[in-house]
Design a protein around this motif. Structure first.
Motif, PDB file in Angstrom:
ATOM      1  N   UNK A  63      27.795  38.644  23.318  1.00 37.93           N
ATOM      2  CA  UNK A  63      28.840  39.487  22.745  1.00 37.93           C
ATOM      3  C   UNK A  63      30.185  38.755  22.757  1.00 37.93           C
ATOM      4  N   UNK A  64      30.498  38.114  23.881  1.00 33.68           N
ATOM      5  CA  UNK A  64      31.746  37.365  24.012  1.00 33.68           C
ATOM      6  C   UNK A  64      31.818  36.259  22.961  1.00 33.68           C
ATOM      7  N   UNK A  65      30.705  35.576  22.755  1.00 33.65           N
ATOM      8  CA  UNK A  65      30.664  34.493  21.770  1.00 33.65           C
ATOM      9  C   UNK A  65      30.879  35.010  20.347  1.00 33.65           C
ATOM     10  N   UNK A  66      30.455  36.242  20.071  1.00 33.41           N
ATOM     11  CA  UNK A  66      30.571  36.790  18.714  1.00 33.41           C
ATOM     12  C   UNK A  66      31.924  37.455  18.454  1.00 33.41           C
ATOM     13  N   UNK A  67      32.659  37.780  19.508  1.00 30.02           N
ATOM     14  CA  UNK A  67      33.917  38.513  19.335  1.00 30.02           C
ATOM     15  C   UNK A  67      34.969  37.780  18.499  1.00 30.02           C
ATOM     16  N   UNK A  68      35.211  36.479  18.708  1.00 34.04           N
ATOM     17  CA  UNK A  68      36.234  35.813  17.873  1.00 34.04           C
ATOM     18  C   UNK A  68      35.944  35.931  16.377  1.00 34.04           C
ATOM     19  N   UNK A  69      34.692  35.787  15.995  1.00 36.82           N
ATOM     20  CA  UNK A  69      34.323  35.917  14.579  1.00 36.82           C
ATOM     21  C   UNK A  69      34.519  37.332  14.071  1.00 36.82           C
ATOM     22  N   UNK A  70      34.177  38.312  14.904  1.00 34.77           N
ATOM     23  CA  UNK A  70      34.354  39.712  14.519  1.00 34.77           C
ATOM     24  C   UNK A  70      35.839  40.043  14.393  1.00 34.77           C
ATOM     25  N   UNK A  71      36.640  39.526  15.317  1.00 33.91           N
ATOM     26  CA  UNK A  71      38.090  39.750  15.272  1.00 33.91           C
ATOM     27  C   UNK A  71      38.671  39.132  14.008  1.00 33.91           C
ATOM     28  N   UNK A  72      38.263  37.903  13.708  1.00 34.89           N
ATOM     29  CA  UNK A  72      38.768  37.225  12.515  1.00 34.89           C
ATOM     30  C   UNK A  72      38.384  37.985  11.246  1.00 34.89           C
ATOM     31  N   UNK A  73      37.144  38.438  11.161  1.00 29.77           N
ATOM     32  CA  UNK A  73      36.685  39.178   9.985  1.00 29.77           C
ATOM     33  C   UNK A  73      37.460  40.488   9.824  1.00 29.77           C
ATOM     34  N   UNK A  74      37.714  41.167  10.934  1.00 34.36           N
ATOM     35  CA  UNK A  74      38.461  42.424  10.897  1.00 34.36           C
ATOM     36  C   UNK A  74      39.900  42.173  10.490  1.00 34.36           C
ATOM     37  N   UNK A  75      40.513  41.118  11.048  1.00 36.91           N
ATOM     38  CA  UNK A  75      41.885  40.769  10.663  1.00 36.91           C
ATOM     39  C   UNK A  75      41.969  40.414   9.180  1.00 36.91           C
ATOM     40  N   UNK A  76      40.967  39.704   8.670  1.00 32.13           N
ATOM     41  CA  UNK A  76      40.945  39.350   7.248  1.00 32.13           C
ATOM     42  C   UNK A  76      40.832  40.597   6.375  1.00 32.13           C
TER      43      UNK A  76
END
Length: 80
Positions: free
Chosen positions: A19-32
């Motif tokens: 989950x921790x490894x996937x969070x940066x990508x999820x955050x970036x996608x949400x910010x985009x």
């Protein structure tokens, strides 16, 4: 043996680490997604469309911002 510093930080489970490894990508996608929505809403023609679409866009923006906050909170919990 383990040092005091190692004991202080809880070891993440495999699922938590994933989950921790996937969070940066999820955050970036949400910010985009938030940025794209802001751009759409900034366009002059945005407010010329049906009011239902404007309301829907505002609700989507609120949802995305709440999701982003949850993701950051979770990142802090896991990455502490």
């Amino acid at each position: 043996g383990a040092t005091v510093l190692e004991n202080k930080r809880r070891k993440l489970s495999f699922k938590e680490q994933k989950e921790l490894d996937s969070l940066p990508g999820m955050i970036e996608a949400t910010e985009n997604a938030i940025s794209e929505l802001h751009e759409q809403m900034a366009a002059p023609e945005f407010y010329k469309q049906a009011s239902e679409l404007i309301v829907k866009a505002n609700e989507q923006l609120q949802h995305l911002e709440a999701k982003l906050q949850e993701l950051y909170t979770r990142l802090e919990e896991l990455d502490g």
